[in-house]
Design a protein around this motif. Structure first.
Motif, PDB file in Angstrom:
ATOM      1  N   THR A  71       0.826  -1.205   0.000  1.00 54.71           N
ATOM      2  CA  THR A  71       0.000   0.000   0.000  1.00 54.71           C
ATOM      3  C   THR A  71       0.861   1.256   0.000  1.00 54.71           C
ATOM      4  O   THR A  71       0.591   2.210  -0.735  1.00 54.71           O
ATOM      5  CB  THR A  71      -0.937  -0.005   1.211  1.00 54.71           C
ATOM      6  OG1 THR A  71      -1.625  -1.265   1.278  1.00 54.71           O
ATOM      7  CG2 THR A  71      -1.974   1.095   1.097  1.00 54.71           C
ATOM      8  N   ILE A  72       1.905   1.286   0.822  1.00 56.52           N
ATOM      9  CA  ILE A  72       2.764   2.469   0.843  1.00 56.52           C
ATOM     10  C   ILE A  72       3.627   2.532  -0.411  1.00 56.52           C
ATOM     11  O   ILE A  72       3.983   3.615  -0.887  1.00 56.52           O
ATOM     12  CB  ILE A  72       3.643   2.497   2.120  1.00 56.52           C
ATOM     13  CG1 ILE A  72       4.182   3.909   2.378  1.00 56.52           C
ATOM     14  CG2 ILE A  72       4.778   1.507   2.022  1.00 56.52           C
ATOM     15  CD1 ILE A  72       3.148   4.918   2.719  1.00 56.52           C
ATOM     16  N   ASP A  73       3.971   1.355  -0.981  1.00 54.66           N
ATOM     17  CA  ASP A  73       4.729   1.339  -2.235  1.00 54.66           C
ATOM     18  C   ASP A  73       3.958   2.032  -3.353  1.00 54.66           C
ATOM     19  O   ASP A  73       4.546   2.665  -4.234  1.00 54.66           O
ATOM     20  CB  ASP A  73       5.052  -0.098  -2.658  1.00 54.66           C
ATOM     21  CG  ASP A  73       6.256  -0.657  -1.922  1.00 54.66           C
ATOM     22  OD1 ASP A  73       6.983   0.133  -1.287  1.00 54.66           O
ATOM     23  OD2 ASP A  73       6.473  -1.881  -1.969  1.00 54.66           O
ATOM     24  N   ALA A  74       2.625   1.873  -3.346  1.00 57.69           N
ATOM     25  CA  ALA A  74       1.814   2.538  -4.363  1.00 57.69           C
ATOM     26  C   ALA A  74       1.972   4.049  -4.266  1.00 57.69           C
ATOM     27  O   ALA A  74       2.060   4.742  -5.284  1.00 57.69           O
ATOM     28  CB  ALA A  74       0.344   2.144  -4.199  1.00 57.69           C
ATOM     29  N   CYS A  75       2.023   4.548  -3.021  1.00 56.97           N
ATOM     30  CA  CYS A  75       2.232   5.988  -2.833  1.00 56.97           C
ATOM     31  C   CYS A  75       3.598   6.413  -3.367  1.00 56.97           C
ATOM     32  O   CYS A  75       3.717   7.432  -4.054  1.00 56.97           O
ATOM     33  CB  CYS A  75       2.130   6.340  -1.349  1.00 56.97           C
ATOM     34  SG  CYS A  75       0.608   5.828  -0.542  1.00 56.97           S
ATOM     35  N   VAL A  76       4.623   5.627  -3.044  1.00 55.58           N
ATOM     36  CA  VAL A  76       5.983   5.954  -3.481  1.00 55.58           C
ATOM     37  C   VAL A  76       6.078   5.928  -4.997  1.00 55.58           C
ATOM     38  O   VAL A  76       6.661   6.824  -5.629  1.00 55.58           O
ATOM     39  CB  VAL A  76       7.000   4.977  -2.860  1.00 55.58           C
ATOM     40  CG1 VAL A  76       8.400   5.221  -3.414  1.00 55.58           C
ATOM     41  CG2 VAL A  76       7.018   5.121  -1.335  1.00 55.58           C
ATOM     42  N   THR A  77       5.488   4.912  -5.606  1.00 59.77           N
ATOM     43  CA  THR A  77       5.580   4.774  -7.057  1.00 59.77           C
ATOM     44  C   THR A  77       4.819   5.875  -7.778  1.00 59.77           C
ATOM     45  O   THR A  77       5.287   6.415  -8.787  1.00 59.77           O
ATOM     46  CB  THR A  77       5.042   3.396  -7.486  1.00 59.77           C
ATOM     47  OG1 THR A  77       5.702   2.380  -6.729  1.00 59.77           O
ATOM     48  CG2 THR A  77       5.287   3.158  -8.956  1.00 59.77           C
ATOM     49  N   GLN A  78       3.644   6.219  -7.280  1.00 63.17           N
ATOM     50  CA  GLN A  78       2.884   7.309  -7.903  1.00 63.17           C
ATOM     51  C   GLN A  78       3.661   8.613  -7.834  1.00 63.17           C
ATOM     52  O   GLN A  78       3.700   9.382  -8.797  1.00 63.17           O
ATOM     53  CB  GLN A  78       1.537   7.469  -7.200  1.00 63.17           C
ATOM     54  CG  GLN A  78       0.540   6.385  -7.575  1.00 63.17           C
ATOM     55  CD  GLN A  78      -0.768   6.508  -6.817  1.00 63.17           C
ATOM     56  OE1 GLN A  78      -0.811   7.029  -5.704  1.00 63.17           O
ATOM     57  NE2 GLN A  78      -1.840   6.025  -7.406  1.00 63.17           N
ATOM     58  N   ASN A  79       4.282   8.866  -6.706  1.00 63.85           N
ATOM     59  CA  ASN A  79       5.089  10.082  -6.586  1.00 63.85           C
ATOM     60  C   ASN A  79       6.345  10.012  -7.449  1.00 63.85           C
ATOM     61  O   ASN A  79       6.859  11.044  -7.888  1.00 63.85           O
ATOM     62  CB  ASN A  79       5.470  10.322  -5.124  1.00 63.85           C
ATOM     63  CG  ASN A  79       4.324  10.905  -4.323  1.00 63.85           C
ATOM     64  OD1 ASN A  79       3.554  11.716  -4.823  1.00 63.85           O
ATOM     65  ND2 ASN A  79       4.190  10.489  -3.075  1.00 63.85           N
ATOM     66  N   SER A  80       6.857   8.814  -7.689  1.00 63.06           N
ATOM     67  CA  SER A  80       8.018   8.667  -8.577  1.00 63.06           C
ATOM     68  C   SER A  80       7.652   9.011 -10.010  1.00 63.06           C
ATOM     69  O   SER A  80       8.475   9.525 -10.762  1.00 63.06           O
ATOM     70  CB  SER A  80       8.563   7.231  -8.507  1.00 63.06           C
ATOM     71  OG  SER A  80       9.080   6.950  -7.232  1.00 63.06           O
ATOM     72  N   ILE A  81       6.398   8.716 -10.385  1.00 61.70           N
ATOM     73  CA  ILE A  81       5.940   9.051 -11.734  1.00 61.70           C
ATOM     74  C   ILE A  81       5.708  10.543 -11.869  1.00 61.70           C
ATOM     75  O   ILE A  81       6.093  11.169 -12.864  1.00 61.70           O
ATOM     76  CB  ILE A  81       4.652   8.263 -12.064  1.00 61.70           C
ATOM     77  CG1 ILE A  81       4.973   6.773 -12.206  1.00 61.70           C
ATOM     78  CG2 ILE A  81       4.003   8.782 -13.344  1.00 61.70           C
ATOM     79  CD1 ILE A  81       3.755   5.907 -12.405  1.00 61.70           C
ATOM     80  N   SER A  82       5.088  11.146 -10.856  1.00 66.29           N
ATOM     81  CA  SER A  82       4.801  12.581 -10.922  1.00 66.29           C
ATOM     82  C   SER A  82       6.027  13.443 -10.642  1.00 66.29           C
ATOM     83  O   SER A  82       6.102  14.583 -11.058  1.00 66.29           O
ATOM     84  CB  SER A  82       3.688  12.939  -9.934  1.00 66.29           C
ATOM     85  OG  SER A  82       4.064  12.611  -8.606  1.00 66.29           O
ATOM     86  N   HIS A  83       7.007  12.881  -9.915  1.00 61.49           N
ATOM     87  CA  HIS A  83       8.250  13.597  -9.607  1.00 61.49           C
ATOM     88  C   HIS A  83       9.446  12.684  -9.927  1.00 61.49           C
ATOM     89  O   HIS A  83      10.129  12.197  -9.020  1.00 61.49           O
ATOM     90  CB  HIS A  83       8.308  14.000  -8.130  1.00 61.49           C
ATOM     91  CG  HIS A  83       7.179  14.877  -7.690  1.00 61.49           C
ATOM     92  ND1 HIS A  83       5.928  14.383  -7.394  1.00 61.49           N
ATOM     93  CD2 HIS A  83       7.112  16.222  -7.496  1.00 61.49           C
ATOM     94  CE1 HIS A  83       5.142  15.379  -7.022  1.00 61.49           C
ATOM     95  NE2 HIS A  83       5.832  16.506  -7.080  1.00 61.49           N
ATOM     96  N   PRO A  84       9.714  12.412 -11.209  1.00 67.86           N
ATOM     97  CA  PRO A  84      10.785  11.458 -11.557  1.00 67.86           C
ATOM     98  C   PRO A  84      12.152  11.860 -11.034  1.00 67.86           C
ATOM     99  O   PRO A  84      12.981  11.000 -10.727  1.00 67.86           O
ATOM    100  CB  PRO A  84      10.760  11.437 -13.093  1.00 67.86           C
ATOM    101  CG  PRO A  84      10.067  12.701 -13.495  1.00 67.86           C
ATOM    102  CD  PRO A  84       9.079  12.991 -12.409  1.00 67.86           C
TER     103      PRO A  84
END
Length: 499
Positions: A166-179
Motif C-alpha cells: 500500500t505504501i509502495d503505491a504511494c511511493v511509485t505514484q510520486n516517482s511518476i509525478s516527480h521522476p
C-alpha cells in the motif's frame, strides 16, 4: 615604526584568518546538522509532509524495527523452542516469506477493489489487524505446535507485506509525478528502514535474553497497531460512483497492462537480472547462526552479542543508503551494479576467514572480525539494492503502480526464496547440522563465487540516466474518465483533517 606596523598588520591578518576558520568550522557543523533536516523539509514540501510520516511508520517501524526484533526472535525460537536443524530453519524462513511472493495479488486488490469507497485506507487497517492478532497468538500460547507457529508467522508477514504494498503505491505514484525525486524517495525508504533495523537489532539480543522469543513476539504487536493508525489517518477521495461489477473489468485491464509492460524489453530484462542476481547469492545464514552460537570450536556468542552484531550490520546498511544518496544516485545503474556485485562476492570471503579461524592466527578476536564482516557486507548489499529499487519504481505504468511495483518486488522475493531454499539444500547436502560444521567453509566458498556470476548478466540492465523515465510516455499517462482522481498523488493527513 614600519616594522611595528607590519607586525600589527600580520597579527590582524592572522586573527582574521583564525576567525574565518572558526566561522567555517561552525558553518560546517551547522551544515552537517541541517542538511538532513533541509532534505526532509524539501521532501515534505514537494510530496506533502504526511507522505514522509507514512513512509517512516511503515518502512521504519513496521518493517525496519520489526525486522530487527523478529529476526533474532524467530531464529532463537526455531533453534531453542522448536529444536530444528539449520537446513530446516532455512526452509521455514522461506515459508514465512511466502506472503511477500504474492504481493501482486495485494497490489491488484488495492488498485482495483475499493472497500467502502476507499482504495488504501482499509488495506492499512486490515494489515495492522492481522499483524496484531498473529503476534498475540505467538506470545500468549505457551505450547504452540510448529505448524500453527509457522501459520502465525506467515500471517504476521502477510500484514507487513500488505502495508508495504500500500505504501509502495504511494511511493511509485510520486516517482511518476516527480521522476527527479525517485532516488530521494527510495533513499528515504532505505534510510528509515535502516534506522529502524538498527534500533531493532540493538534491542533484540537484550530483549530475547530478558523476555524470551515469545515476549519479543508480544512487543511486535505494537508496530502493526501503528499501521492501523496510518490507515485511520490516511486521506483519499471517496469513490462514490464505484460499483463492484467494475472489479472484473479493472482486473482484466490491470492484467493486460502488466502483460504489455512486461513484454517491453526495458522491463523484462531488468526483471530477469534482479531475479538471477538474488537467486544466485545462496543464503547460508542459518548455518552461520548455528555456528556462531553452538559450535564447540566457534565463538559461542550470547544472545546480546548476536543482537549487537546485527545492529552493526544495520549501521552498515544505513551508511550504504547515505553513500548511495550522496555519491552514487546519479551514476548509471549498470556502473553501480558492476562494482557492488564484485565487492559483494569478495566480502563473502570474510566469512570463510572466520570459519577457518584464520583471523585468530593474525590476532583478530572473533567479535571484532564478525562486526567488520557484518558491517561491510550489509553496506555493500544496501548500495547494490538501492539502484534496483530506483529502477523498479521507474518501470511501473500509471494506473496500476501498486500492482506492478508489487509484481517487481515479488520477483525479488522469489529470487530470495530461491536463494534461501537452495542454501538450505546446500547445507543439507554438505551435512551441516546443529553440531557438525566441518563443511561450512565449503558452503561459504560456493556462495561467494556465485555472488560474482551476475556481473556477466549486466547487459540486461539499461544504460540510461537514472533521473529520467524509462518507460514510453504513453505508459506513464493515466486514463481519462470518472476514476481519474483515483490516481492522483496520495496524501495522508492528521486525524483532525479526516472527513
Amino acid at each position: 615604526m614600519e616594522m611595528e606596523a607590519e607586525e600589527q598588520e600580520k597579527e590582524c591578518l592572522h586573527l582574521e584568518a583564525e576567525k574565518q576558520k572558526q566561522k567555517t568550522s561552525v558553518k560546517g557543523v551547522r551544515d552537517l546538522l541541517w542538511t538532513p533536516m533541509n532534505w526532509f523539509k524539501m521532501l515534505s514540501s514537494e510530496l506533502h509532509w504526511s507522505f514522509v510520516v507514512g513512509v517512516v511508520i511503515v518502512y521504519g517501524i513496521s518493517q525496519g524495527l520489526s525486522m530487527g526484533l523478529s529476526r533474532i526472535g524467530i531464529q532463537y525460537y526455531l533453534k531453542d523452542d522448536q529444536k530444528v536443524q539449520p537446513s530446516e530453519a532455512q526452509v521455514y524462513f522461506g515459508i514465512i516469506q511466502i506472503p511477500w511472493m504474492v504481493k501482486p495479488f495485494w497490489g491488484l486488490l488495492t488498485d482495483t477493489l475499493p472497500i467502502l469507497g476507499y482504495r488504501r485506507k482499509p488495506y492499512f487497517v486490515f494489515a495492522g489487524v492481522i499483524g496484531v492478532i498473529s503476534m498475540l497468538v505467538l506470545s500468549l500460547d505457551k505450547k504452540l505446535d510448529l505448524t500453527i507457529s509457522l501459520l502465525s508467522l506467515m500471517m504476521g508477514s502477510a500484514g507487513v507485506a500488505i502495508a508495504d504494498v500500500t505504501i509502495d503505491a504511494c511511493v511509485t505514484q510520486n516517482s511518476i509525478s516527480h521522476p527527479s525525486l525517485a532516488g530521494d524517495m527510495q533513499s528515504l525508504c532505505g534510510l528509515t528502514s535502516s534506522i529502524g533495523a538498527l534500533v531493532g537489532f540493538s534491542l533484540s539480543g537484550f530483549l530475547v535474553h530478558l523476555l524470551g522469543p515469545k515476549g519479543v513476539f508480544g512487543l511486535l504487536s505494537i508496530p502493526p497497531g501503528l499501521v492501523i493508525l496510518v490507515g485511520v489517518m490516511h486521506r483519499e477521495p471517496h469513490v462514490r460512483t464505484f460499483t463492484y461489477t467494475q472489479v472484473s473489468v479493472k482486473f482484466l485491464d490491470a492484467c493486460k497492462t502488466m502483460w504489455t509492460t512486461l513484454k517491453c524489453g526495458n522491463v523484462w530484462r531488468p526483471c530477469l537480472y534482479m531475479y538471477l542476481s538474488l537467486a544466485l547469492a545462496l543464503n547460508v545464514r542459518e548455518g552461520m547462526f548455528y555456528w556462531y552460537t553452538d559450535a564447540k570450536g566457534g565463538p559461542s556468542f550470547s544472545q546480546e552479542v548476536v543482537g549487537s552484531i546485527f545492529s552493526i550490520g544495520a549501521v552498515g546498511s544505513l551508511f550504504g543508503v547515505l553513500l548511495y544518496q550522496n555519491f552514487f544516485k546519479s551514476y548509471p545503474f549498470r556502473d553501480v551494479l558492476f562494482w557492488t556485485q564484485l565487492l559483494y562476492g569478495v566480502s563473502g570471503l570474510l566469512d570463510l576467514i572466520l570459519v577457518l579461524r584464520i583471523n585468530l592466527k593474525f590476532g583478530l578476536p572473533d567479535y571484532f572480525f564478525v562486526v567488520i564482516d557484518e558491517g561491510v557486507t550489509q553496506l555493500i548489499g544496501r548500495i547494490k539494492w538501492m539502484p534496483l529499487l530506483v529502477l523498479s519504481s521507474k518501470l511501473c505504468p500509471a494506473g496500476i503502480e501498486g500492482t506492478f511495483f508489487a509484481l517487481l518486488m515479488s520477483i525479488d522475493h522469489v529470487g530470495m526464496l530461491s536463494s534461501t531454499w537452495a542454501g538450505g539444500l546446500l547445507l543439507h547436502v554438505l551435512k551441516i547440522t546443529r553440531t557438525q560444521f566441518e563443511n561450512l567453509w565449503m558452503a561459504i566458498l560456493i556462495r561467494s563465487l556465485l555472488r560474482i556470476v551476475p556481473i556477466a548478466l549486466l547487459f540486461l540492465i539499461p544504460r540510461t540516466d537514472p533521473n529520467l523515465s524509462i518507460l514510453p510516455p504513453e505508459m506513464l499517462r493515466t486514463k481519462k474518465g470518472h476514476d481519474t482522481h483515483e490516481y492522483e498523488t496520495i496524501e495522508m493527513a492528521s486525524l483532525v483533517n479526516v472527513t
